[in-house]
Design an enzyme around this catalytic site. Sequence first.
Site, short mmCIF file in Angstrom:
data_model
loop_
_atom_site.label_atom_id
_atom_site.label_comp_id
_atom_site.label_asym_id
_atom_site.label_seq_id
_atom_site.Cartn_x
_atom_site.Cartn_y
_atom_site.Cartn_z
N ASP A 163 0.80 -1.23 0.00
CA ASP A 163 0.00 0.00 0.00
C ASP A 163 0.83 1.28 0.00
OD1 ASP A 163 -2.91 -1.03 0.28
OD2 ASP A 163 -1.75 -2.19 1.73
N HIS B 84 0.75 3.47 -2.53
CA HIS B 84 -0.21 4.44 -3.07
C HIS B 84 0.43 5.74 -3.54
CE1 HIS B 84 -3.72 2.02 -2.35
NE2 HIS B 84 -3.35 1.84 -1.09
N ASN C 153 -4.97 -4.85 -5.95
CA ASN C 153 -6.26 -4.53 -6.54
C ASN C 153 -6.27 -3.16 -7.23
OD1 ASN C 153 -6.16 -3.39 -3.81
ND2 ASN C 153 -8.32 -2.90 -4.07
N HIS C 154 -5.46 -2.21 -6.77
CA HIS C 154 -5.41 -0.91 -7.43
C HIS C 154 -4.77 -1.01 -8.81
CE1 HIS C 154 -6.82 1.86 -4.23
NE2 HIS C 154 -6.59 0.78 -3.51
#
Length: 96
Positions: A16, A18, A88-89
């Site tokens: 994560d 991001h 998933n992103h």
Amino acid sequence: DHIHLHEGQSLVCLGDVHGDFEALQEALEIAEVYDRETDSWVGGNTILVQCGDVLDRGMEELACYSLFAKLSHQAVKEGGKVILLVGNHEVLNAMG
């Protein structure tokens, strides 16, 4: 697949990111696999697994991927490895 660890070899998992380049650098330093001053792999034979979700939210996604690519090449020379998994992103972005 599985990862075979040698005696004394470390496995570090990170997820994560991001697109937050500063947070990525900090996490890698805390994990003792990256030196920000030299911008280089210092993890020796450590295996680093990035568990996906490098994308979305932050503005420096390309910088994050570039750092992972650079560290991947450097890690191999030290007997280590950088593994990037698809989160998933990444899947949602690929799907449009």
